[in-house]
Design a protein around this motif. Structure first.
Motif, PDB file in Angstrom:
ATOM      1  N   GLU A  56      54.447  79.174 100.862  1.00 42.21           N
ATOM      2  CA  GLU A  56      54.981  80.431 101.369  1.00 42.21           C
ATOM      3  C   GLU A  56      55.687  80.236 102.703  1.00 42.21           C
ATOM      4  O   GLU A  56      56.792  80.726 102.910  1.00 42.21           O
ATOM      5  CB  GLU A  56      53.867  81.488 101.498  1.00 42.21           C
ATOM      6  CG  GLU A  56      53.355  82.016 100.174  1.00 42.21           C
ATOM      7  CD  GLU A  56      52.181  81.206  99.618  1.00 42.21           C
ATOM      8  OE1 GLU A  56      51.840  80.141 100.192  1.00 42.21           O
ATOM      9  OE2 GLU A  56      51.612  81.643  98.609  1.00 42.21           O
ATOM     10  N   GLY A  57      55.057  79.489 103.597  1.00 42.42           N
ATOM     11  CA  GLY A  57      55.658  79.230 104.909  1.00 42.42           C
ATOM     12  C   GLY A  57      56.935  78.420 104.809  1.00 42.42           C
ATOM     13  O   GLY A  57      57.925  78.707 105.471  1.00 42.42           O
ATOM     14  N   ARG A  58      56.914  77.395 103.962  1.00 42.66           N
ATOM     15  CA  ARG A  58      58.106  76.559 103.779  1.00 42.66           C
ATOM     16  C   ARG A  58      59.233  77.369 103.138  1.00 42.66           C
ATOM     17  O   ARG A  58      60.393  77.259 103.516  1.00 42.66           O
ATOM     18  CB  ARG A  58      57.769  75.325 102.928  1.00 42.66           C
ATOM     19  CG  ARG A  58      56.938  74.315 103.710  1.00 42.66           C
ATOM     20  CD  ARG A  58      56.345  73.238 102.836  1.00 42.66           C
ATOM     21  NE  ARG A  58      57.284  72.259 102.320  1.00 42.66           N
ATOM     22  CZ  ARG A  58      57.536  71.082 102.882  1.00 42.66           C
ATOM     23  NH1 ARG A  58      56.914  70.737 103.987  1.00 42.66           N
ATOM     24  NH2 ARG A  58      58.382  70.251 102.336  1.00 42.66           N
ATOM     25  N   PHE A  59      58.868  78.188 102.140  1.00 46.63           N
ATOM     26  CA  PHE A  59      59.865  79.032 101.478  1.00 46.63           C
ATOM     27  C   PHE A  59      60.512  79.987 102.485  1.00 46.63           C
ATOM     28  O   PHE A  59      61.740  80.099 102.536  1.00 46.63           O
ATOM     29  CB  PHE A  59      59.229  79.821 100.335  1.00 46.63           C
ATOM     30  CG  PHE A  59      60.158  80.850  99.756  1.00 46.63           C
ATOM     31  CD1 PHE A  59      61.172  80.469  98.894  1.00 46.63           C
ATOM     32  CD2 PHE A  59      60.036  82.180 100.105  1.00 46.63           C
ATOM     33  CE1 PHE A  59      62.054  81.413  98.386  1.00 46.63           C
ATOM     34  CE2 PHE A  59      60.904  83.132  99.596  1.00 46.63           C
ATOM     35  CZ  PHE A  59      61.923  82.748  98.730  1.00 46.63           C
ATOM     36  N   ASP A  60      59.694  80.671 103.273  1.00 46.70           N
ATOM     37  CA  ASP A  60      60.228  81.619 104.260  1.00 46.70           C
ATOM     38  C   ASP A  60      61.152  80.920 105.253  1.00 46.70           C
ATOM     39  O   ASP A  60      62.227  81.440 105.584  1.00 46.70           O
ATOM     40  CB  ASP A  60      59.096  82.332 105.000  1.00 46.70           C
ATOM     41  CG  ASP A  60      58.335  83.308 104.109  1.00 46.70           C
ATOM     42  OD1 ASP A  60      58.852  83.686 103.033  1.00 46.70           O
ATOM     43  OD2 ASP A  60      57.210  83.680 104.490  1.00 46.70           O
ATOM     44  N   ALA A  61      60.771  79.737 105.723  1.00 42.45           N
ATOM     45  CA  ALA A  61      61.605  78.993 106.675  1.00 42.45           C
ATOM     46  C   ALA A  61      62.924  78.560 106.023  1.00 42.45           C
ATOM     47  O   ALA A  61      63.996  78.656 106.639  1.00 42.45           O
ATOM     48  CB  ALA A  61      60.844  77.775 107.200  1.00 42.45           C
ATOM     49  N   CYS A  62      62.857  78.115 104.777  1.00 39.55           N
ATOM     50  CA  CYS A  62      64.074  77.689 104.075  1.00 39.55           C
ATOM     51  C   CYS A  62      64.978  78.885 103.789  1.00 39.55           C
ATOM     52  O   CYS A  62      66.203  78.777 103.911  1.00 39.55           O
ATOM     53  CB  CYS A  62      63.713  76.967 102.775  1.00 39.55           C
ATOM     54  SG  CYS A  62      63.005  75.321 103.049  1.00 39.55           S
TER      55      CYS A  62
END
Length: 128
Positions: A56-62
Motif C-alpha cells: 500500500e505504501g509503495r503503491f501510494d508513493a508510486c
C-alpha cells in the motif's frame, strides 16, 4: 490486502492552483497480476524507501510519482496546439522507471480533462 487495494479502483489526479479545471482519472486493476511487479520495479528504480512488504505504501508513493509525471507532461502541452502529438500514456511510458499507462501493468489513463487558462494576477512592467 485491504478493500481499498482490491478490484478495479479509480484515482483522480488534480491540482487546484495552476491547473484548476484539469484532472486525470487513473484506473487501477488490483487483480492484474502484473501490477505488484510494476509497482515493485518502479519503487526500486526510484529508490523508494518503503519495504516491499508494504504494498500500500509503495503503491501510494508510486502513484504520486506518476501524477507528477502526468502534470509535467501537461505543463509542456499547455503551450502546444490542441492536436497533441503525444498522449499522457506515451509520455509517462517513455520515462525511465515508469509503467506504460495502458492497463497491461494494471494502471491506465481512464480519462482526462485538460482546461487551463493562464491568467497572470499581477504583471509589473517598469523601466530597467
Amino acid at each position: 490486502m485491504s478493500n481499498k487495494y482490491s478490484g478495479r479502483r479509480h484515482f483522480i489526479c488534480s491540482e487546484g492552483e495552476c491547473f484548476d479545471g484539469t484532472s486525470v482519472l487513473l484506473e487501477v486493476d488490483f487483480d492484474n497480476n502484473s501490477l505488484k511487479s510494476a509497482i515493485d520495479q518502479m519503487a526500486d528504480y526510484h529508490q523508494i524507501k518503503i519495504p516491499e512488504s508494504d504494498f500500500e505504501g509503495r503503491f501510494d508513493a508510486c502513484l504520486q510519482l506518476i501524477a507528477h509525471a502526468i502534470y509535467s507532461f501537461l505543463a509542456t502541452e499547455m503551450f502546444r496546439p490542441k492536436d497533441y502529438s503525444k498522449t499522457i500514456r506515451d509520455y509517462v511510458g517513455s520515462l525511465e522507471g515508469f509503467p506504460y499507462l495502458d492497463g497491461t501493468e494494471g494502471i491506465k489513463v481512464a480519462s482526462y480533462e485538460f482546461d487551463i487558462v493562464i491568467e497572470p494576477k499581477d504583471i509589473c512592467v517598469q523601466e530597467w
